[in-house]
Scaffold this active site. Structure first.
Site, mmCIF file in Angstrom:
data_model
loop_
_atom_site.group_PDB
_atom_site.id
_atom_site.type_symbol
_atom_site.label_atom_id
_atom_site.label_comp_id
_atom_site.label_asym_id
_atom_site.label_seq_id
_atom_site.Cartn_x
_atom_site.Cartn_y
_atom_site.Cartn_z
ATOM 1 N N ASP A 305 -20.451 -6.144 32.703
ATOM 2 C CA ASP A 305 -20.450 -5.977 34.149
ATOM 3 C C ASP A 305 -21.128 -4.626 34.454
ATOM 4 O OD1 ASP A 305 -20.180 -6.409 36.831
ATOM 5 O OD2 ASP A 305 -18.045 -6.855 36.781
HETATM 6 C C1 BGC Z 1 -19.380 -7.321 39.896
HETATM 7 C C2 BGC Z 1 -19.963 -8.552 39.269
HETATM 8 C C3 BGC Z 1 -21.374 -8.753 39.746
HETATM 9 C C4 BGC Z 1 -22.172 -7.521 39.422
HETATM 10 C C5 BGC Z 1 -23.633 -7.621 39.812
HETATM 11 C C6 BGC Z 1 -20.281 -6.121 39.742
HETATM 12 O O1 BGC Z 1 -19.853 -5.033 40.487
HETATM 13 O O2 BGC Z 1 -18.120 -7.069 39.326
HETATM 14 O O3 BGC Z 1 -19.177 -9.669 39.572
HETATM 15 O O4 BGC Z 1 -21.930 -9.896 39.148
HETATM 16 O O5 BGC Z 1 -21.610 -6.424 40.102
HETATM 17 O O6 BGC Z 1 -23.802 -7.569 41.152
#
Ligand code: BGC
Length: 759
Positions: A305
């Site tokens: 993530d």
């Molecule tokens: C979130 C993810 C997301 C990623 C990309 C993160 O802050 O937890 O779910 O896919 O950002 O935007």
């Protein structure tokens, strides 16, 4: 139980000249008597593996690390943008994937740099959070789960893939399959709610929708199962907070949806921000290697993530980024999202022997595997056609599907005296509340390229449905933020002179989603006061709720004549709500995540344990509150419609089941009202005495059944040993000898049951 799929694939080499991904091998694992199957996914192709070998031979270490690196463009970020000048990174061959860049032309331009200006011309992979639609926005996933209709979730994901693949994208960061039992957590809106079985079914449907039958079809996207794992168990519902659960709960509750989407072919997995048993998920070898790759045989790639490698420093598990990167790569991470940790450190760490070259080659292989599967090596621009983009975005057919699925996702929580449906033969209607005319709020969080101006608001939908003969008084009271009571008087006046009153209540779109936890999950602002004052006028009113989480609304439940939970319904919000309010269609959704009476009950979910002292209102020393009920306001599986149903006693075709046996459970459901309606018939199982304590009931099957007035149908379910299985005392998975009670009914309180014995 470990099986090395890559070794086993030697046996598949004779398929290697087939040009398509058409072979599927089954590896049968025997896990304590239950057969688990690890399926080689349809996107695996031995021919590509040979191509990947050749490419790996040509790549420098720096280029390999580039394939393990994902940077955001400067659009739509959800965290710190620590990279500037990502175009220069593409040119240098040190960047293999970009997210938050979309539209056919823009992505074509970036792709051109990768293909024409780098040494090996390896195409870029473009990712984006396409969570509930790209431009045509569907209801939030939690709402769609309430439809109990996996075909709807599959269809909306298919349309989202169609639109986004036409807009230059290859990869969506969805589905989110985190089980979530705490409505304070803002991210409950992104998943399927509290239930394991519903989570499995909905997650798998979304993967099928995004990926289709063949990733080489340019209208499909790679799916990404996230957030691995147990992110939904954040303490106190606070986003990013610590997770501390037992291995049994991890396996029984949080992991099954991930396994289900893996079995459906999910191409990628994303790690979660949280720690698990003291180890952040991104550094968690138990999760990423032992469970995901060794036990489950996952062959796709794992992305972190957003900056979750860097976050190991504040987590307190690494002293610096270099150490954090080592932990991540050695745990099984293949791609670093936005952190630039691999980018800055990995080359040196391989050169000085801290990371084995094999780890790098394996990770790069998994990433390249997906670029091959998507056909990017045949034509890197196959997703970058602006004519196709125009033809496939926000089409009338997509809007029509969004309207239908939104209707199927709204829950009728209350309907006293058949307040709904409303007649269209009204003279005057009052519509109160700013949410009634807010396009931006209707598309909720994670709305990708969804736009407020595309949205049919509730006000517009009502006006269209009623035509010009009915006077619509709209009072734009903004009672959600702050304490301003502006517009209250006007609202009460409009209500007094109306034939019907519709009150739009709830949350604004940014009150749920990431980093949007709430400690108080009542109606925000002064909406309760508005409800109170409206109720004092004596005019019955219909509340339409817009929100990303279950709200604690006991007062509203007392005062409103009817409540329709619309969630954040998407682009076609107003049409769908009007269809239901005026009875052109009837609500049919059910609660996917329990609505508490008060936040103090949280977490409250139906699949709870009984305890040794189950609640007895007459006995002090039993499990209960002094100041609150144990039962929730609206339980899991609950939802009304414009007719009523009755259930006959369930009958089992056999009273005993053995390991390979099946038992059929039959129930007669009758529409006892005056209109056609759809019921979600639900089957729950309870193990009466196990080697470990078991939930009071667990959903194991459901069917949506349409019945005309007076009609009866016999609904049949088939139970197998798998449905009776769980992680037993010794952590093996399987059923146990003894009695299981099987309940069938219209929600998780179903009372009618039949008992079967597993031998
Ligand atoms: C979130 C993810 C997301 C990623 C990309 C993160 O802050 O937890 O779910 O896919 O950002 O935007």
């Amino acid at each position: 139980m470990c099986v090395n799929i890559m070794q086993n694939l030697g046996a598949a080499n004779h398929f290697s000249h087939s040009t398509k991904v058409s072979f599927v091998l089954l590896f049968i694992l025997t896990v304590a008597g239950i057969q688990a199957q690890t399926v080689v996914p349809a996107w695996y192709n031995q021919v590509h593996e040979v191509e990947i070998d050749k490419l790996l031979d040509k790549m420098t270490l720096e280029e390999k690390v580039g394939q393990m690196t994902l940077f955001t463009s400067d659009w739509d970020v959800t965290g710190p943008t620590i990279r500037k000048g990502y175009e220069a990174d593409i040119k240098s061959g040190r960047l293999g994937a970009i997210f938050n860049a979309h539209t056919a032309d823009y992505n074509r331009r970036l792709q051109k740099i990768a293909v024409e200006e780098t040494r090996l011309g390896i195409p870029l992979l473009f990712g984006y959070d396409v969570i509930h639609g790209y431009r045509t926005i569907f209801p939030i996933p939690l709402a769609e789960a309430g439809s109990f209709n996996p075909a709807a979730a599959e269809e909306s994901a298919r349309i989202a893939a169609r639109e986004s693949a036409a807009a230059g994208l290859h990869w969506t960061f969805a589905p989110m399959v985190d089980i979530a039992r705490d409505p304070r957590w803002g991210r409950v809106m992104e998943g399927a709610g509290e239930d394991v079985y519903l989570g499995n079914v909905m997650g798998a449907a979304r993967v099928r929708g995004f990926q289709g039958d063949d990733l080489a079809d340019p209208f499909t996207l790679l799916a990404c199962a996230k957030h691995f794992a147990a992110y939904g168990a954040a303490q106190a519902g606070r986003d990013y907070h610590t997770v501390d659960i037992s291995e049994r709960v991890l396996h029984d509750i949080y992991l099954p949806p991930f396994k289900a989407v893996l079995d459906a072919g999910a191409a990628t997995f994303m790690t979660s921000f949280n720690e698990l048993d003291g180890v952040p998920a991104t550094a968690n070898e138990h999760l990423l290697t032992e469970i995901l790759r060794e036990d489950w045989g996952f062959m796709g790639f794992v992305v972190t993530d957003y900056t979750s490698i860097n976050e190991m420093i504040p987590h307190g598990i690494a002293k610096d980024e270099a150490e954090a990167g080592l932990l991540a790569v050695n745990a099984g991470v293949d791609m670093d999202m936005q952190g630039a940790v691999f980018y800055n450190n990995l080359r040196k760490q391989v050169e000085n022997g801290e990371v084995a070259m094999k780890m790098i080659d394996d990770a790069v292989r998994r990433v390249l595997r997906m670029k091959f599967a998507l056909g990017l090596f045949d034509d890197p621009y196959r997703y970058s056609d602006s004519e196709r983009e125009k033809a496939n975005i926000l089409t009338p057919a997509h809007r029509e599907a969004a309207r239908r699925i939104a209707r199927e996702s709204m829950i009728l929580l209350k309907n006293d005296n058949e307040t709904l449906p409303l007649s269209k033969n009204l003279k005057r209607i009052a519509v109160i509340g700013s949410l009634a005319d807010s396009g931006a709020d209707m598309i909720g969080a994670w709305h990708a390229d969804g736009r407020a101006e595309d949205v049919v608001t509730l006000l517009t939908g009502l006006k269209e449905a009623l035509g010009s003969a009915v006077k619509v008084d709209f009072v734009d009271v903004d009672a959600i933020k702050g304490t301003d009571r502006k517009g209250f008087d006007e609202a009460l006046k409009a209500a007094r002179s109306a034939d019907a009153v519709i009150l739009a209540l709830g949350e604004t779109w940014e009150m749920s989603g990431e980093a949007a936890s709430r400690a108080d999950i009542g109606l925000p602002g002064v909406q309760d006061q508005l409800v109170e004052e409206l109720s004092q006028t004596g005019k019955p009113f219909v509340a339409v709720l817009f929100n990303g989480r279950p709200l604690a609304i006991p007062e509203l439940d007392k005062k409103a004549a009817a409540i329709l939970e619309a969630w954040f319904p998407g682009t076609e919000a107003g049409h769908a709500i009007a269809d239901l309010l005026f009875g052109d269609d009837a609500p049919s959704a059910k609660v996917p995540l329990t609505f508490p009476r008060s936040v103090g009950q949280v977490p409250v979910f139906y699949a709870a344990k009984n305890t040794g002292r189950p609640r007895n209102p007459n006995e002090k020393y039993t499990s209960k509150y002094l100041d609150e009920e144990n039962s929730p306001l609206y339980p899991f599986g609950y939802g009304l419609t414009y007719t009523t149903f009755s259930y006959g006693d369930p009958v089992a075709d056999k009273t005993e089941m053995n390991r390979n046996g099946k038992v059929k459970i039959l129930t007669t459901v009758t529409n006892t009202g005056k209109r056609t309606g759809t019921e979600v018939v639900q089957l729950y199982v309870r193990d009466l005495a196990g080697s470990v304590t078991r939930p009071l009931r667990e959903l194991k099957a459901f069917q949506r059944v349409e019945l005309s007035a007076g009609e009866s149908k016999t609904v049949s379910f088939e139970l197998t040993a798998e449905d009776l299985s769980f992680y037993r005392r010794d952590m093996t998975f399987g059923p146990e000898a003894g009695e299981y009670q099987v309940f069938v009914g219209g929600d998780s309180r179903a009372e009618k049951s039949v008992t079967i014995t597993f031998k």
